[in-house]
Scaffold this motif. Structure first.
Motif, PDB file in Angstrom:
ATOM      1  N   MET A   1       0.841  -1.206   0.000  1.00  0.00           N
ATOM      2  CA  MET A   1       0.000   0.000   0.000  1.00  0.00           C
ATOM      3  C   MET A   1       0.874   1.254   0.000  1.00  0.00           C
ATOM      4  O   MET A   1       0.640   2.202  -0.742  1.00  0.00           O
ATOM      5  CB  MET A   1      -0.912   0.032   1.238  1.00  0.00           C
ATOM      6  N   GLU A   2       1.876   1.216   0.851  1.00  0.00           N
ATOM      7  CA  GLU A   2       2.793   2.353   0.964  1.00  0.00           C
ATOM      8  C   GLU A   2       3.499   2.591  -0.378  1.00  0.00           C
ATOM      9  O   GLU A   2       3.595   3.729  -0.865  1.00  0.00           O
ATOM     10  CB  GLU A   2       3.804   2.045   2.082  1.00  0.00           C
TER      11      GLU A   2
ATOM     12  N   ARG B   1       1.324   4.076  -3.081  1.00  0.00           N
ATOM     13  CA  ARG B   1       1.194   5.523  -2.876  1.00  0.00           C
ATOM     14  C   ARG B   1       2.453   6.231  -3.398  1.00  0.00           C
ATOM     15  O   ARG B   1       2.375   7.256  -4.068  1.00  0.00           O
ATOM     16  CB  ARG B   1       0.994   5.811  -1.386  1.00  0.00           C
ATOM     17  N   GLN B   2       3.591   5.621  -3.092  1.00  0.00           N
ATOM     18  CA  GLN B   2       4.876   6.212  -3.485  1.00  0.00           C
ATOM     19  C   GLN B   2       5.006   6.340  -5.010  1.00  0.00           C
ATOM     20  O   GLN B   2       5.613   7.285  -5.496  1.00  0.00           O
ATOM     21  CB  GLN B   2       6.001   5.312  -2.960  1.00  0.00           C
TER      22      GLN B   2
ATOM     23  N   GLU C   1      -3.335   7.301  -5.786  1.00  0.00           N
ATOM     24  CA  GLU C   1      -4.006   7.918  -4.636  1.00  0.00           C
ATOM     25  C   GLU C   1      -4.981   6.956  -3.961  1.00  0.00           C
ATOM     26  O   GLU C   1      -5.417   7.189  -2.840  1.00  0.00           O
ATOM     27  CB  GLU C   1      -4.733   9.192  -5.082  1.00  0.00           C
ATOM     28  N   ASP C   2      -5.337   5.904  -4.692  1.00  0.00           N
ATOM     29  CA  ASP C   2      -6.301   4.939  -4.154  1.00  0.00           C
ATOM     30  C   ASP C   2      -5.700   3.532  -4.131  1.00  0.00           C
ATOM     31  O   ASP C   2      -6.144   2.640  -4.847  1.00  0.00           O
ATOM     32  CB  ASP C   2      -7.560   4.939  -5.015  1.00  0.00           C
ATOM     33  N   PRO C   3      -4.675   3.318  -3.289  1.00  0.00           N
ATOM     34  CA  PRO C   3      -3.954   2.045  -3.306  1.00  0.00           C
ATOM     35  C   PRO C   3      -4.847   0.824  -3.054  1.00  0.00           C
ATOM     36  O   PRO C   3      -4.626  -0.223  -3.668  1.00  0.00           O
ATOM     37  CB  PRO C   3      -2.905   2.197  -2.209  1.00  0.00           C
TER      38      PRO C   3
END
Ligand SMILES: Nc1ncnc2c1ncn2[C@@H]1O[C@H](COP(=O)(O)OP(=O)(O)OP(=O)(O)O)[C@@H](O)[C@H]1O
Ligand SMILES: [Mg+2]
Length: 318
Positions: A132-133, A136-137, A141-143
């Protein structure tokens, strides 16, 4: 101290008793935090150079000679097991074919997680959090939603973001990106370039960025190497290269994008064509297309010479 020092790398294909020198005496270095652009036309040996660094050359190809010193160790001398530890852990690779790099039957999130589980040796739950992190990286925006999608549900640019995520999932010190934007439209291309630039800026990561598009390197990266027919013809900093290209081939490439030579906007392609590696001309490999050709160019191949600090060229004019 350099992160990667490639010296006199030679990789050849052995087919029907013939030897094709796909990578011929290639040397270059990448320092910490640097983006090195490896540029050249199709078939000049960019991918084979990358695969040689990763020790992923398949028969009938073989690394014949050279040194690939990475983080102080010559990768060509490591055992297969040690090399596996380097691949994916210390060096991440974004392969040239984005479609074949993702498995169509698995959710993209699972594929990122899988890479994390293998290399970081963590459990499923921890890997999912890390995924998830990571999503995002790389700009999602919507992992949560992305995690559950299949490759075909993503656009080309989004798939490339997933592959970048996989390549950086273990915090490598070097990422090799092989034409990561070639299949993308211009707007998506610049988003991916911005993403890569941001990732390099925000970590101690270095990158080898492979492209046939010289134009991309104008605002991207610190150093550039120009390849032609398996050889490196020129190397310098990006700033210096675009102000003062040395090799006639580099000048030709630049003028074919900007019409620099005639000082007009018209496209001036370099006359002639890239020679087949199996039938290279004698002397300098570029001489049949070179507007500055001299008798010596037809007879003897020039060596790489350092002209200014960090500015190298393989040409009899210098
Ligand atoms: N499987 C193969 N069998 C025989 N020769 C090969 C093979 N793969 C590559 N080569 C040779 O190696 C040369 C370099 O190939 P490479 O894939 O590195 O080019 P490239 O610069 O990455 O081109 P592109 O921009 O099209 O990806 C080719 O011109 C070809 O002669
Ligand atoms: Mg290639």
């Amino acid at each position: 101290m350099q992160l990667l020092d490639v010296t006199d790398l030679n990789t050849s294909f052995f087919i029907d008793g013939k030897v094709i020198h796909a990578v011929d005496r290639v040397s270059f270095s990448v320092s910490k935090g640097e983006i090195f652009g490896l540029v050249g036309e199709s078939g000049c040996g960019k991918t084979m150079t990358a695969l040689s660094v990763m020790r992923l050359v398949q028969p009938p190809g073989r690394i014949v000679k050279g040194q690939v010193v990475f983080e102080g160790r010559d990768l060509l001398r490591l055992s297969d097991r040690e090399m596996e530890g380097v691949r994916g852990d210390r060096i991440g690779m974004i392969f040239q074919e984005p479609m074949s790099a993702l498995n169509p039957v698995f959710r993209v999130g699972e594929q990122v997680s899988e890479a994390i589980i293998i290399h970081k040796k963590v459990g499923k739950k921890e890997a999912k959090g890390a995924t998830m992190e990571l999503l995002r990286q790389v700009g999602f925006e919507d992992p949560e939603k992305r995690y559950a999608q299949y490759p075909h549900q993503l656009s080309g640019g989004q798939r490339q973001r997933i592959l970048i995520g996989i390549a950086i999932s273990c915090g490598p010190s070097l990422v090799i990106a092989d034409e990561p934007t070639t299949a993308l439209d211009v707007a998506t291309e610049s988003q991916i370039i911005n993403l890569l630039q941001g990732l390099v800026d925000n970590s101690a990561m270095s990158m080898i960025f492979i492209t046939h598009n010289l134009n991309i390197m104008r605002k991207f990266g610190q150093r550039i190497g120009i390849m032609y027919a398996g050889r490196m013809l020129e190397q310098s900093s990006v700033d210096v290269f675009f102000k003062e290209p040395l090799h006639p081939y580099s000048k030709g490439l630049l003028s074919s994008i900007y019409g620099l030579m005639g000082n007009q906007k018209r496209l001036t392609a370099i006359p002639g064509f890239v020679p087949r590696l199996a039938e290279l001309p004698r002397g300098c490999t570029f001489h049949p297309r070179c507007p500055y050709v001299m008798p010596v160019c037809r007879e003897e191949e020039p060596v790489m010479k350092e002209i200014g600090k960090g500015q190298w060229v393989r040409c009899w004019l210098y």
